[in-house]
Write a protein that holds these residues in place. Structure first.
Motif, PDB file in Angstrom:
ATOM      1  N   LEU A 397      61.342  -1.690 -34.787  1.00  0.00           N
ATOM      2  CA  LEU A 397      62.713  -2.037 -35.143  1.00  0.00           C
ATOM      3  C   LEU A 397      63.231  -3.260 -34.407  1.00  0.00           C
ATOM      4  CD1 LEU A 397      64.135   1.592 -34.935  1.00  0.00           C
ATOM      5  CD2 LEU A 397      63.392   0.416 -37.004  1.00  0.00           C
ATOM      6  N   ALA A 398      62.530  -3.693 -33.368  1.00  0.00           N
ATOM      7  CA  ALA A 398      63.062  -4.744 -32.501  1.00  0.00           C
ATOM      8  C   ALA A 398      63.013  -6.106 -33.189  1.00  0.00           C
ATOM      9  CB  ALA A 398      62.274  -4.793 -31.193  1.00  0.00           C
ATOM     10  N   VAL A 399      63.989  -6.923 -32.846  1.00  0.00           N
ATOM     11  CA  VAL A 399      64.078  -8.305 -33.305  1.00  0.00           C
ATOM     12  C   VAL A 399      63.826  -9.212 -32.102  1.00  0.00           C
ATOM     13  CG1 VAL A 399      65.528 -10.058 -34.379  1.00  0.00           C
ATOM     14  CG2 VAL A 399      65.699  -7.670 -35.107  1.00  0.00           C
ATOM     15  N   ASP A 400      63.053 -10.239 -32.297  1.00  0.00           N
ATOM     16  CA  ASP A 400      62.680 -11.128 -31.194  1.00  0.00           C
ATOM     17  C   ASP A 400      63.865 -12.002 -30.809  1.00  0.00           C
ATOM     18  OD1 ASP A 400      61.316 -12.479 -29.289  1.00  0.00           O
ATOM     19  OD2 ASP A 400      60.137 -13.704 -30.659  1.00  0.00           O
ATOM     20  N   LEU A 401      64.474 -11.689 -29.657  1.00  0.00           N
ATOM     21  CA  LEU A 401      65.547 -12.513 -29.093  1.00  0.00           C
ATOM     22  C   LEU A 401      64.935 -13.372 -27.985  1.00  0.00           C
ATOM     23  CD1 LEU A 401      68.382  -9.803 -28.873  1.00  0.00           C
ATOM     24  CD2 LEU A 401      67.897 -11.397 -30.734  1.00  0.00           C
ATOM     25  N   ARG A 402      64.183 -14.341 -28.391  1.00  0.00           N
ATOM     26  CA  ARG A 402      63.425 -15.122 -27.417  1.00  0.00           C
ATOM     27  C   ARG A 402      64.287 -16.184 -26.764  1.00  0.00           C
ATOM     28  NH1 ARG A 402      61.336 -20.099 -29.031  1.00  0.00           N
ATOM     29  NH2 ARG A 402      61.966 -20.766 -31.124  1.00  0.00           N
ATOM     30  N   ARG A 403      63.893 -16.551 -25.567  1.00  0.00           N
ATOM     31  CA  ARG A 403      64.512 -17.640 -24.847  1.00  0.00           C
ATOM     32  C   ARG A 403      64.009 -18.975 -25.419  1.00  0.00           C
ATOM     33  NH1 ARG A 403      67.112 -13.724 -23.587  1.00  0.00           N
ATOM     34  NH2 ARG A 403      67.375 -12.904 -21.482  1.00  0.00           N
ATOM     35  N   PRO A 404      64.744 -20.077 -25.178  1.00  0.00           N
ATOM     36  CA  PRO A 404      64.282 -21.364 -25.745  1.00  0.00           C
ATOM     37  C   PRO A 404      62.905 -21.791 -25.272  1.00  0.00           C
ATOM     38  CG  PRO A 404      66.568 -21.513 -25.040  1.00  0.00           C
ATOM     39  CD  PRO A 404      66.061 -20.198 -24.541  1.00  0.00           C
ATOM     40  N   TRP A 405      62.482 -21.362 -24.097  1.00  0.00           N
ATOM     41  CA  TRP A 405      61.192 -21.795 -23.567  1.00  0.00           C
ATOM     42  C   TRP A 405      60.064 -20.805 -23.894  1.00  0.00           C
ATOM     43  CZ3 TRP A 405      65.513 -20.561 -20.729  1.00  0.00           C
ATOM     44  CH2 TRP A 405      65.525 -19.307 -20.132  1.00  0.00           C
ATOM     45  N   GLU A 406      60.370 -19.722 -24.587  1.00  0.00           N
ATOM     46  CA  GLU A 406      59.358 -18.728 -24.931  1.00  0.00           C
ATOM     47  C   GLU A 406      58.757 -19.018 -26.306  1.00  0.00           C
ATOM     48  OE1 GLU A 406      61.208 -14.902 -22.494  1.00  0.00           O
ATOM     49  OE2 GLU A 406      61.462 -15.082 -24.661  1.00  0.00           O
TER      50      GLU A 406
END
Length: 487
Positions: A397-406
């Motif tokens: 169910l998770a959505v990728d809330l990635r950081r700009p450098w990830e």
């Protein structure tokens, strides 16, 4: 999103809500405070640094006093929670087999002299010869592994090791209870492939395999490179001189290739990280047991525990360290090439549990609280396990809330820490059975009075003698007594 993906997400959401409801039913005292503490553990931003900071999360609607009161005086039905976690969907290997990894992770408390039940925990230093024994609470953890390179495991059980306990006996009882719960929950049926239990070099794998007799399990453990094994008993030949027939065959010395003989099976695999990996297997080797240590009180003749010895050698290591072969012992016999490959691949997957320990300690803050009671430590440990289980169930169910450098990652391949980053968005969609807190009433405050004149009881680190009795400090070492005259 396709219809199949929507159905899969609805099923995952229902499983997560079902577990949260069952987890709330396992809390028998201070249930609302403990449940919201677990939600705060899941929804707070960043790693958990201190326990009291969790009271500032919006999901924790109570004060910090309720937080500590829940841990110190709350009640948790651990056996029921074990059965609940076992009934959830579990990862399996590529062939559909359940693979369990057992390892010990310490909760170090070197300066907590007022904490009871502490033991000496073996820790690894960063330099050479830096292995130290530090006081703390060691926990034996059993986790189910999945196939492929991943940092996900399913924690099934955790037991705090008492001072002076027999590690092999505790591990045997723990694994036996886990397997029985898996069978009762329908995770294993008659006719399925046997469950594989993977151990590191600190365990006596042959003894554990002998004690687990009667269960549908196979044991795979690592051996030291300086060990010696014996071959099967040779056929009895008439000797005119008489004498007792030999009970053991010739020696198999790990450090002497001249004693190895012909292999049962040999496999060569090209790997991306290690280059060419060569695995050799020798069938029906056993350890010559003697009546000492763990076998001192064994009734009857000592058993002959035969198994397969596997030697794994690779071309190079990714870290550039010393390239030494790895020796493994498998409780099965008549190994084929497929069995050998499955064994050493499963042993490499055992290191996934190290990622789980790092997640529990560095992100979820398992060892951050400075709790005095060992019962409160067990209660907090199972709250962390329940939080980790919810992250595993929320993985689809998770959505990728990635950081700009990830780097970008597919949603189904997110690491546990990145799933936790978006759990707050899922919190509003799942079941939340905790009741709203009552309006607070201002208390009278702490009454004036003298300082505490009753300091807490101080406990020595648990030490056990060779006879099994608890260590007692000599009278001349106790505080307030005169030293004994030595000359």
């Amino acid at each position: 999103m396709s219809v199949l993906e929507q159905d899969a997400q609805q099923e995952a959401l229902a499983a997560l809500s079902r577990f949260r409801g069952a987890f709330y039913d396992c809390l028998n005292g201070r249930e609302d405070a403990l449940f919201e503490l677990t939600d705060a553990l899941l929804c707070t931003d960043g790693p958990v640094k201190t326990l009291v900071d969790l009271a500032l999360a919006s999901e924790h609607r109570r004060g910090h006093g309720a937080l500590y009161g829940g841990l110190n005086k709350g009640r948790l039905d651990i056996d029921r929670l074990r059965r609940t976690i076992t009934g959830m969907p579990l990862p399996k290997a590529a062939d559909g087999r359940l693979v369990l990894a057992v390892d010990v992770s310490p909760w170090l408390r070197p300066d907590a002299a007022t904490c009871p039940d502490r033991s000496f925990c073996h820790t690894y230093g960063r330099g050479d010869a830096k292995h130290q024994m530090i006081p703390g609470w060691p926990y034996s953890i059993v986790a189910a592994l999945e196939t492929g390179r991943t940092s996900w495991t399913a924690i099934l059980d955790a037991v705090r090791l008492e001072p002076g306990t027999d590690l092999a006996a505790v591990t045997t009882g723990q694994v036996r209870e886990v397997v029985e719960r898996l069978i009762a929950a329908g995770q294993w049926h008659q006719g399925d492939l046997q469950i594989l239990v993977v151990l590191d070099s600190g365990y006596d794998a042959p003894r554990i395999a002998h004690l687990l007799g009667g269960l549908p399990v196979q044991v795979l453990g690592r051996l030291r490179s300086d060990r010696v094994r014996r071959r099967s008993t040779p056929p009895r030949v008439y000797d005119p001189k008489g004498g007792r027939p030999p009970k053991h065959g010739g020696e198999f010395i790990f450090g002497d290739p001249n004693t190895w003989g012909t292999e049962q099976a040999v496999t060569v695999t090209d790997t991306r990280l290690y280059g060419k990996a060569t695995a050799q297997a020798w069938d029906r080797l056993h350890l010559r047991l003697t009546r000492r240590a763990a076998w001192l009180d064994h009734d009857g003749p000592l058993p002959i525990i035969e198994g397969t010895v596997i030697r794994l050698a690779v071309e190079h290591l990714p870290s550039g360290g010393v390239n030494k072969p790895v020796w493994l012992w498998w409780s099965g016999t008549n190994a084929t090439a497929e069995d050998v490959n499955r064994c050493w691949h499963s042993f490499l997957r055992r290191f996934d549990v190290e990622h789980t320990f790092r997640m529990l300690k560095q992100t979820l803050g398992w060892t951050k609280p400075r709790l005095r009671s060992s019962a409160a430590a067990d209660r907090w440990t199972w709250l962390v396990i329940a939080a980790h289980t919810q992250l595993r169930l929320a993985r689809p169910l998770a959505v990728d809330l990635r950081r700009p450098w990830e780097k970008k990652t597919e949603p189904n391949k997110l690491a546990p820490a990145r799933v936790r980053r978006g759990f707050r968005n899922l919190h509003t969609k799942v079941l939340a059975p905790a009741r709203a807190p009552q309006p607070p009433r201002p208390g009278p405050g702490r009454p004036p009075g003298p300082k505490n004149r009753r300091p807490a009881t101080r406990h020595d680190v648990g030490r056990v003698l060779a006879t099994g009795e608890a260590y007692a400090r000599p009278a001349h070492h106790k505080k307030g007594t005169k030293p004994r005259r030595t000359r």
